[in-house]
Write a protein that holds these residues in place. Structure first.
Motif, PDB file in Angstrom:
ATOM      1  N   LEU A  98       0.827  -1.206   0.000  1.00  0.00           N
ATOM      2  CA  LEU A  98       0.000   0.000   0.000  1.00  0.00           C
ATOM      3  C   LEU A  98       0.863   1.258   0.000  1.00  0.00           C
ATOM      4  CD1 LEU A  98      -2.753   1.382   0.183  1.00  0.00           C
ATOM      5  CD2 LEU A  98      -2.656   1.086   2.671  1.00  0.00           C
ATOM      6  N   SER A  99       1.972   1.204   0.751  1.00  0.00           N
ATOM      7  CA  SER A  99       2.836   2.377   0.845  1.00  0.00           C
ATOM      8  C   SER A  99       3.428   2.739  -0.518  1.00  0.00           C
ATOM      9  CB  SER A  99       3.967   2.125   1.847  1.00  0.00           C
ATOM     10  OG  SER A  99       4.725   0.991   1.477  1.00  0.00           O
ATOM     11  N   THR A 100       3.826   1.715  -1.275  1.00  0.00           N
ATOM     12  CA  THR A 100       4.400   1.962  -2.601  1.00  0.00           C
ATOM     13  C   THR A 100       3.354   2.523  -3.548  1.00  0.00           C
ATOM     14  OG1 THR A 100       5.884   0.081  -2.243  1.00  0.00           O
ATOM     15  CG2 THR A 100       5.717   0.934  -4.484  1.00  0.00           C
ATOM     16  N   ALA A 101       2.152   1.949  -3.499  1.00  0.00           N
ATOM     17  CA  ALA A 101       1.062   2.439  -4.339  1.00  0.00           C
ATOM     18  C   ALA A 101       0.727   3.895  -4.008  1.00  0.00           C
ATOM     19  CB  ALA A 101      -0.175   1.564  -4.163  1.00  0.00           C
ATOM     20  N   ALA A 102       0.767   4.219  -2.713  1.00  0.00           N
ATOM     21  CA  ALA A 102       0.457   5.585  -2.286  1.00  0.00           C
ATOM     22  C   ALA A 102       1.502   6.577  -2.800  1.00  0.00           C
ATOM     23  CB  ALA A 102       0.375   5.656  -0.764  1.00  0.00           C
ATOM     24  N   ILE A 103       2.769   6.167  -2.773  1.00  0.00           N
ATOM     25  CA  ILE A 103       3.840   7.036  -3.281  1.00  0.00           C
ATOM     26  C   ILE A 103       3.631   7.329  -4.763  1.00  0.00           C
ATOM     27  CG2 ILE A 103       6.311   7.166  -3.788  1.00  0.00           C
ATOM     28  CD1 ILE A 103       6.748   5.479  -1.227  1.00  0.00           C
ATOM     29  N   LEU A 104       3.286   6.276  -5.537  1.00  0.00           N
ATOM     30  CA  LEU A 104       3.070   6.457  -6.973  1.00  0.00           C
ATOM     31  C   LEU A 104       1.820   7.296  -7.244  1.00  0.00           C
ATOM     32  CD1 LEU A 104       3.984   2.866  -8.219  1.00  0.00           C
ATOM     33  CD2 LEU A 104       5.317   4.960  -8.513  1.00  0.00           C
ATOM     34  N   LEU A 105       0.784   7.131  -6.419  1.00  0.00           N
ATOM     35  CA  LEU A 105      -0.424   7.955  -6.563  1.00  0.00           C
ATOM     36  C   LEU A 105      -0.087   9.428  -6.390  1.00  0.00           C
ATOM     37  CD1 LEU A 105      -3.512   8.391  -6.753  1.00  0.00           C
ATOM     38  CD2 LEU A 105      -3.613   8.007  -4.278  1.00  0.00           C
ATOM     39  N   TYR A 106       0.794   9.707  -5.436  1.00  0.00           N
ATOM     40  CA  TYR A 106       1.114  11.106  -5.153  1.00  0.00           C
ATOM     41  C   TYR A 106       2.267  11.642  -5.992  1.00  0.00           C
ATOM     42  CZ  TYR A 106      -2.542  11.685  -1.923  1.00  0.00           C
ATOM     43  OH  TYR A 106      -3.808  11.801  -1.410  1.00  0.00           O
ATOM     44  N   GLY A 144       5.834   5.440   3.867  1.00  0.00           N
ATOM     45  CA  GLY A 144       6.804   4.402   4.204  1.00  0.00           C
ATOM     46  C   GLY A 144       7.642   4.054   3.006  1.00  0.00           C
ATOM     47  N   ILE A 145       8.896   3.728   3.226  1.00  0.00           N
ATOM     48  CA  ILE A 145       9.817   3.397   2.138  1.00  0.00           C
ATOM     49  C   ILE A 145       9.887   1.889   2.017  1.00  0.00           C
ATOM     50  CG2 ILE A 145      12.169   3.606   1.290  1.00  0.00           C
ATOM     51  CD1 ILE A 145      12.408   6.161   2.974  1.00  0.00           C
ATOM     52  N   SER A 146       9.388   1.387   0.889  1.00  0.00           N
ATOM     53  CA  SER A 146       9.332  -0.065   0.680  1.00  0.00           C
ATOM     54  C   SER A 146      10.538  -0.551  -0.100  1.00  0.00           C
ATOM     55  CB  SER A 146       8.047  -0.429  -0.072  1.00  0.00           C
ATOM     56  OG  SER A 146       8.053  -1.794  -0.420  1.00  0.00           O
ATOM     57  N   GLY A 147      11.045  -1.715   0.296  1.00  0.00           N
ATOM     58  CA  GLY A 147      12.166  -2.297  -0.424  1.00  0.00           C
ATOM     59  C   GLY A 147      11.740  -3.323  -1.461  1.00  0.00           C
ATOM     60  N   ASP A 148      10.408  -3.485  -1.641  1.00  0.00           N
ATOM     61  CA  ASP A 148       9.915  -4.480  -2.587  1.00  0.00           C
ATOM     62  C   ASP A 148      10.192  -4.056  -4.023  1.00  0.00           C
ATOM     63  OD1 ASP A 148       7.713  -6.439  -1.024  1.00  0.00           O
ATOM     64  OD2 ASP A 148       8.175  -4.540  -0.040  1.00  0.00           O
ATOM     65  N   VAL A 149      10.410  -5.062  -4.869  1.00  0.00           N
ATOM     66  CA  VAL A 149      10.634  -4.806  -6.290  1.00  0.00           C
ATOM     67  C   VAL A 149       9.290  -4.511  -6.943  1.00  0.00           C
ATOM     68  CG1 VAL A 149      11.434  -5.771  -8.460  1.00  0.00           C
ATOM     69  CG2 VAL A 149      12.651  -6.284  -6.336  1.00  0.00           C
ATOM     70  N   ILE A 150       9.235  -3.440  -7.725  1.00  0.00           N
ATOM     71  CA  ILE A 150       8.003  -3.064  -8.399  1.00  0.00           C
ATOM     72  C   ILE A 150       8.012  -3.654  -9.804  1.00  0.00           C
ATOM     73  CG2 ILE A 150       6.563  -1.140  -9.156  1.00  0.00           C
ATOM     74  CD1 ILE A 150       7.933   0.603  -7.104  1.00  0.00           C
ATOM     75  N   THR A 151       6.950  -4.360 -10.175  1.00  0.00           N
ATOM     76  CA  THR A 151       6.850  -4.901 -11.525  1.00  0.00           C
ATOM     77  C   THR A 151       6.500  -3.775 -12.500  1.00  0.00           C
ATOM     78  OG1 THR A 151       4.494  -5.389 -11.331  1.00  0.00           O
ATOM     79  CG2 THR A 151       6.026  -7.086 -10.591  1.00  0.00           C
ATOM     80  N   VAL A 152       6.691  -4.048 -13.782  1.00  0.00           N
ATOM     81  CA  VAL A 152       6.363  -3.054 -14.811  1.00  0.00           C
ATOM     82  C   VAL A 152       4.869  -2.735 -14.768  1.00  0.00           C
ATOM     83  CG1 VAL A 152       6.276  -2.610 -17.292  1.00  0.00           C
ATOM     84  CG2 VAL A 152       8.274  -3.740 -16.301  1.00  0.00           C
ATOM     85  N   VAL A 153       4.042  -3.767 -14.619  1.00  0.00           N
ATOM     86  CA  VAL A 153       2.592  -3.562 -14.554  1.00  0.00           C
ATOM     87  C   VAL A 153       2.228  -2.716 -13.337  1.00  0.00           C
ATOM     88  CG1 VAL A 153       0.354  -4.699 -14.274  1.00  0.00           C
ATOM     89  CG2 VAL A 153       2.069  -5.694 -15.797  1.00  0.00           C
ATOM     90  N   GLY A 154       2.848  -3.048 -12.200  1.00  0.00           N
ATOM     91  CA  GLY A 154       2.580  -2.283 -10.983  1.00  0.00           C
ATOM     92  C   GLY A 154       2.991  -0.834 -11.123  1.00  0.00           C
ATOM     93  N   LEU A 155       4.156  -0.612 -11.742  1.00  0.00           N
ATOM     94  CA  LEU A 155       4.639   0.749 -11.950  1.00  0.00           C
ATOM     95  C   LEU A 155       3.682   1.539 -12.837  1.00  0.00           C
ATOM     96  CD1 LEU A 155       6.875   2.899 -11.632  1.00  0.00           C
ATOM     97  CD2 LEU A 155       7.986   1.898 -13.638  1.00  0.00           C
ATOM     98  N   LEU A 156       3.224   0.914 -13.934  1.00  0.00           N
ATOM     99  CA  LEU A 156       2.317   1.589 -14.855  1.00  0.00           C
ATOM    100  C   LEU A 156       0.973   1.891 -14.192  1.00  0.00           C
ATOM    101  CD1 LEU A 156       3.012  -0.365 -18.177  1.00  0.00           C
ATOM    102  CD2 LEU A 156       3.758   1.952 -17.579  1.00  0.00           C
ATOM    103  N   LEU A 157       0.483   0.947 -13.382  1.00  0.00           N
ATOM    104  CA  LEU A 157      -0.777   1.174 -12.668  1.00  0.00           C
ATOM    105  C   LEU A 157      -0.634   2.315 -11.666  1.00  0.00           C
ATOM    106  CD1 LEU A 157      -2.002  -2.480 -11.968  1.00  0.00           C
ATOM    107  CD2 LEU A 157      -3.138  -0.780 -13.420  1.00  0.00           C
TER     108      LEU A 157
END
Length: 292
Positions: A98-106, A144-157
């Motif tokens: 959720l933290s990674t998604a929130a960063i990309l949203l903002y 929050g700073i996530s160390g998870d790898v972001i997939t291309v699909v996740g990044l685009l979403l």
């Protein structure tokens, strides 16, 4: 076009951000009834469209009229902005933290600033760039700073959610040159609600309502969800756009994750880290910079 100066416009944007920040309370409650994220989106959009329509009837019934040439504009607001960013965001949080998604949203203030400079010729001055850097850094720390790898699909979403979110400020500014804020929000949500019924599995959603215990209580909570997380914030944000530049509004609205963090601490007992506290201060500093 230069916006009129107003001390009340930024306050309206702040009010919107505070109401949006409370969304987690309502989403978590409705999830307990078994509704999927997309179904919650549809419930929210549909009831918001109904409430906006009722409000339009009482305030300005003639405001329901829009020109045929402006239907693409409202399709862009309803489907291209509201529905698109919501679907992208909720899809993103199913495949990444959720933290990674929130960063990309903002990343939305970045999109807004770029689009405002391109379409409205708003100046990218030092004050805006400093505020943007502070706000984005603050959102990263709050989420929050996530160390998870972001997939291309996740990044685009994730980037798509930020783009769609930012698009409301741009298209909303255009629509406000031709229509009242009430007309803009009403038709935006009518189109968004219609679009949501194509993707929410309506038959399944209706069955969940039919099988719910204390149905009147559930329906009342759904109406409250639409009122608090959609009607009030989108109306105040749209009113604020009349006097606040789109790029500034986008940065001020980054108060939303700050409010969400504070609500999480108070209502759900979530912890506040030093980095989150620093992030809150950075977002507040961004708003202060814009107000000077």
């Amino acid at each position: 076009m230069e916006k009129q100066k107003s001390n009340f416009g930024p306050i309206l944007i702040i009010i919107a951000a505070c109401f949006w920040g409370s969304m987690g309370i309502f989403v978590r409650h409705l999830e307990a009834y078994g509704f999927t994220a997309i179904q919650i989106v549809s419930i929210r959009l549909t009831l918001a469209a109904l409430l906006f329509s009722i409000l339009q009837i009482f305030i300005d019934r003639a405001g329901f009229k829009i020109a045929l040439r402006d239907i693409p504009l409202f399709l862009g607001l309803g489907l291209g902005s509201i529905l698109f960013f919501t679907i992208c965001y909720f899809s993103a949080i199913t495949i990444m933290p959720l933290s990674t998604a929130a960063i990309l949203l903002y990343t939305s203030p970045i999109w807004i600033m770029l689009m405002a400079a391109l379409f409205f010729h708003e100046k990218l001055n030092a004050k805006k760039l400093i505020a943007l850097a502070l706000a984005f850094a603050g959102c990263v720390l709050v989420s929050g700073i996530s160390g998870d790898v972001i997939t291309v699909v996740g990044l685009l979403l994730g980037l798509g959610s930020g783009l769609g979110y930012g698009l409301y400020s741009i298209l909303g500014t255009v629509a406000l040159r031709r229509y009242s804020p009430y007309t803009v929000t009403t038709w935006t949500f009518i189109f968004a609600a219609c679009g949501s019924w194509c993707v929410c599995r309506p038959a399944d959603m209706i069955l969940k309502f039919a099988g719910a215990e204390k149905l009147p209580l559930l329906l009342g909570f759904c109406v409250l969800t639409a009122l608090v997380t959609a009607v009030i914030p989108f109306l105040t944000y749209t009113l604020g756009l009349r006097t606040v530049e789109a790029s500034k509004a986008g940065i001020i609205a980054t108060l939303e994750p700050v409010v969400a963090t504070i609500i999480g601490i108070i209502c759900f007992g979530e912890g506040l880290t030093i980095l989150s506290a620093l992030g809150i201060l950075l977002v507040l500093a961004a708003v202060v910079v814009l107000k000077k």
